[in-house]
Design an enzyme around this catalytic site. Structure first.
Site, mmCIF file in Angstrom:
data_model
loop_
_atom_site.group_PDB
_atom_site.id
_atom_site.type_symbol
_atom_site.label_atom_id
_atom_site.label_comp_id
_atom_site.label_asym_id
_atom_site.label_seq_id
_atom_site.Cartn_x
_atom_site.Cartn_y
_atom_site.Cartn_z
ATOM 1 N N SER A 154 0.872 -1.183 0.000
ATOM 2 C CA SER A 154 0.000 0.000 0.000
ATOM 3 C C SER A 154 0.901 1.223 0.000
ATOM 4 O O SER A 154 2.061 1.134 0.422
ATOM 5 C CB SER A 154 -0.856 0.001 1.286
ATOM 6 O OG SER A 154 -1.501 1.249 1.461
ATOM 7 N N TYR A 167 -2.230 0.066 10.825
ATOM 8 C CA TYR A 167 -2.205 -0.420 9.434
ATOM 9 C C TYR A 167 -0.876 -0.036 8.780
ATOM 10 O O TYR A 167 -0.233 -0.863 8.140
ATOM 11 C CB TYR A 167 -3.380 0.190 8.667
ATOM 12 C CG TYR A 167 -3.527 -0.258 7.228
ATOM 13 C CD1 TYR A 167 -4.002 -1.530 6.914
ATOM 14 C CD2 TYR A 167 -3.220 0.605 6.166
ATOM 15 C CE1 TYR A 167 -4.157 -1.932 5.593
ATOM 16 C CE2 TYR A 167 -3.376 0.211 4.843
ATOM 17 C CZ TYR A 167 -3.854 -1.062 4.562
ATOM 18 O OH TYR A 167 -4.009 -1.457 3.253
HETATM 19 N N1 NAD Z 1 -8.648 -1.336 -1.073
HETATM 20 C C1 NAD Z 1 -7.669 -0.463 -0.903
HETATM 21 O O1 NAD Z 1 -7.867 0.752 -1.009
HETATM 22 C C2 NAD Z 1 -6.270 -0.941 -0.633
HETATM 23 C C3 NAD Z 1 -5.228 -0.010 -0.805
HETATM 24 C C4 NAD Z 1 -3.928 -0.435 -0.571
HETATM 25 C C5 NAD Z 1 -3.660 -1.732 -0.223
HETATM 26 N N2 NAD Z 1 -4.697 -2.628 -0.058
HETATM 27 C C6 NAD Z 1 -4.346 -3.994 0.309
HETATM 28 O O2 NAD Z 1 -4.839 -4.888 -0.681
HETATM 29 C C7 NAD Z 1 -5.129 -6.147 -0.092
HETATM 30 C C8 NAD Z 1 -6.525 -6.593 -0.457
HETATM 31 O O3 NAD Z 1 -7.448 -5.636 0.046
HETATM 32 P P1 NAD Z 1 -8.920 -5.443 -0.533
HETATM 33 O O4 NAD Z 1 -9.132 -3.990 -0.578
HETATM 34 O O5 NAD Z 1 -9.111 -6.262 -1.741
HETATM 35 O O6 NAD Z 1 -9.770 -6.012 0.704
HETATM 36 P P2 NAD Z 1 -11.105 -6.901 0.761
HETATM 37 O O7 NAD Z 1 -11.596 -6.723 2.149
HETATM 38 O O8 NAD Z 1 -12.003 -6.578 -0.378
HETATM 39 O O9 NAD Z 1 -10.570 -8.377 0.558
HETATM 40 C C9 NAD Z 1 -9.688 -8.960 1.471
HETATM 41 C C10 NAD Z 1 -9.849 -10.454 1.415
HETATM 42 O O10 NAD Z 1 -8.900 -11.018 2.324
HETATM 43 C C11 NAD Z 1 -9.540 -12.055 3.042
HETATM 44 N N3 NAD Z 1 -8.872 -12.257 4.324
HETATM 45 C C12 NAD Z 1 -8.876 -11.449 5.423
HETATM 46 N N4 NAD Z 1 -8.201 -12.009 6.428
HETATM 47 C C13 NAD Z 1 -7.745 -13.218 5.963
HETATM 48 C C14 NAD Z 1 -6.999 -14.262 6.541
HETATM 49 N N5 NAD Z 1 -6.590 -14.215 7.825
HETATM 50 N N6 NAD Z 1 -6.701 -15.343 5.779
HETATM 51 C C15 NAD Z 1 -7.129 -15.413 4.494
HETATM 52 N N7 NAD Z 1 -7.857 -14.464 3.902
HETATM 53 C C16 NAD Z 1 -8.167 -13.367 4.633
HETATM 54 C C17 NAD Z 1 -10.987 -11.584 3.216
HETATM 55 O O11 NAD Z 1 -11.852 -12.662 3.492
HETATM 56 C C18 NAD Z 1 -11.238 -10.924 1.865
HETATM 57 O O12 NAD Z 1 -11.769 -11.831 0.923
HETATM 58 C C19 NAD Z 1 -4.907 -5.977 1.414
HETATM 59 O O13 NAD Z 1 -3.615 -6.449 1.750
HETATM 60 C C20 NAD Z 1 -4.982 -4.468 1.609
HETATM 61 O O14 NAD Z 1 -4.272 -4.038 2.732
HETATM 62 C C21 NAD Z 1 -5.990 -2.252 -0.255
#
Ligand code: NAD
Length: 266
Positions: A154, A167
């Site tokens: 991120s 975070y």
């Molecule tokens: N959405 C954003 O704006 C954003 C920005 C920067 C980074 N990220 C990073 O991208 C990644 C994905 O985020 P997203 O936005 O798609 O989130 P999301 O909540 O849409 O999806 C996350 C998925 O991870 C799964 N998950 C959570 N804990 C888990 C565990 N212990 N074991 C296995 N699976 C698990 C959840 O069930 C979910 O399906 C994360 O690492 C997040 O920090 C997201």
């Protein structure tokens, strides 16, 4: 199928929803056999999935792709070991490991966060990525023909943000892990890179997206004047997984519409 990914095998953690789901689907469209690893098959509540009624595997299969679900909690090393076994058992190899599963705890000053907030981010974002990398590397070394690791970091891993210290420190750890592993395993042909998006529309950011004040402030601060989309991340993941990026290694790619270039935009 232009990226020479046809026939490769990938694991994507957290692939039931959001970025992980998008990456799994995009990989499958390139002919990759995908192991969808998550706590549950159904996408998270509040996401922006086009077909939320379908699991990721069902969506991929509907489009003619090859995918399989393995239940996995990335905070448990045993689950990651099982994930590797199931992947090799089903597809015979592993080529690409995407450590995407992650959680967000934000909205408080540092002294207001609980130990539980700290522990949760540390467990999933740091230990989850660590175990995923460790087990994938063991598999890649055993296979003896390199491999490809992509970590979902991120912009929060590259700089400080207000009111999300738990975070941010977890993402900072992921960023440095990506650098360390690139140094240690490059000579084995194992490439390790990180994707660093700013806020994009997924279940993880739904609360922020629905907050009109935040939405306005955020879009205003981005030179490209929009939220990130899942497709921005999936396009980059396909590129990083392919040989087209074969000299990119240990790179943390900013995917932020120019956000981190400036304090505020015009
Ligand atoms: N959405 C954003 O704006 C954003 C920005 C920067 C980074 N990220 C990073 O991208 C990644 C994905 O985020 P997203 O936005 O798609 O989130 P999301 O909540 O849409 O999806 C996350 C998925 O991870 C799964 N998950 C959570 N804990 C888990 C565990 N212990 N074991 C296995 N699976 C698990 C959840 O069930 C979910 O399906 C994360 O690492 C997040 O920090 C997201």
């Amino acid at each position: 199928m232009s990226k020479n990914l046809d026939g490769k095998v990938a694991i994507v953690t957290g692939a039931a929803s959001g970025f992980g789901r998008g990456i799994a689907t995009a990989f499958a469209n390139e002919g990759v056999k995908v192991i969808v690893a998550d706590l549950q098959e159904a996408p998270s509540q509040g996401g922006f999935e086009a077909h939320a009624e379908l699991s990721t595997v069902a969506e991929i299969q509907k489009a003619g792709g090859d995918a399989h679900f393995v239940k996995c909690d990335v905070t448990k090393q045993e689950d990651l070991k099982n994930l590797m076994e199931k992947t090799i058992g089903r597809y015979g190899q592993l080529d690409i490991m995407v450590n995407n599963a992650g959680i967000y705890r934000g909205g408080k000053l540092a002294h207001e966060f609980s130990e539980d907030d700290l522990e949760a981010c540390w467990q999933v974002n740091v230990k989850g990525t660590w175990f995923g990398c460790q087990e994938a590397i063991k598999t890649f070394l055993q296979q003896g023909r390199g491999g490809n690791i992509i970590n979902l970091v991120s912009t929060a891993g590259l700089q400080g943000h207000p009111k999300q210290s738990v975070y941010n420190i977890s993402k900072g750890a992921q960023a440095n892990l990506t650098r360390c592993l690139a140094i240690e395993y490059g000579h084995e042909g194992i490439r390790v890179n990180g994707i660093c998006p700013t806020y994009a529309k997924t279940a993880l950011t739904r609360e922020l997206f629905d907050d009109k004040n935040f939405d306005e402030f955020f879009v205003e601060s981005i030179p490209l004047k929009r939220w990130g989309e899942v497709s921005d991340v999936t396009n980059l993941a396909v590129f990083l997984a392919s040989d087209e990026s074969s000299y990119m290694h240990g790179v943390l790619v900013r995917l932020d519409g120019g956000e981190t270039l400036c304090r505020y935009s015009v």
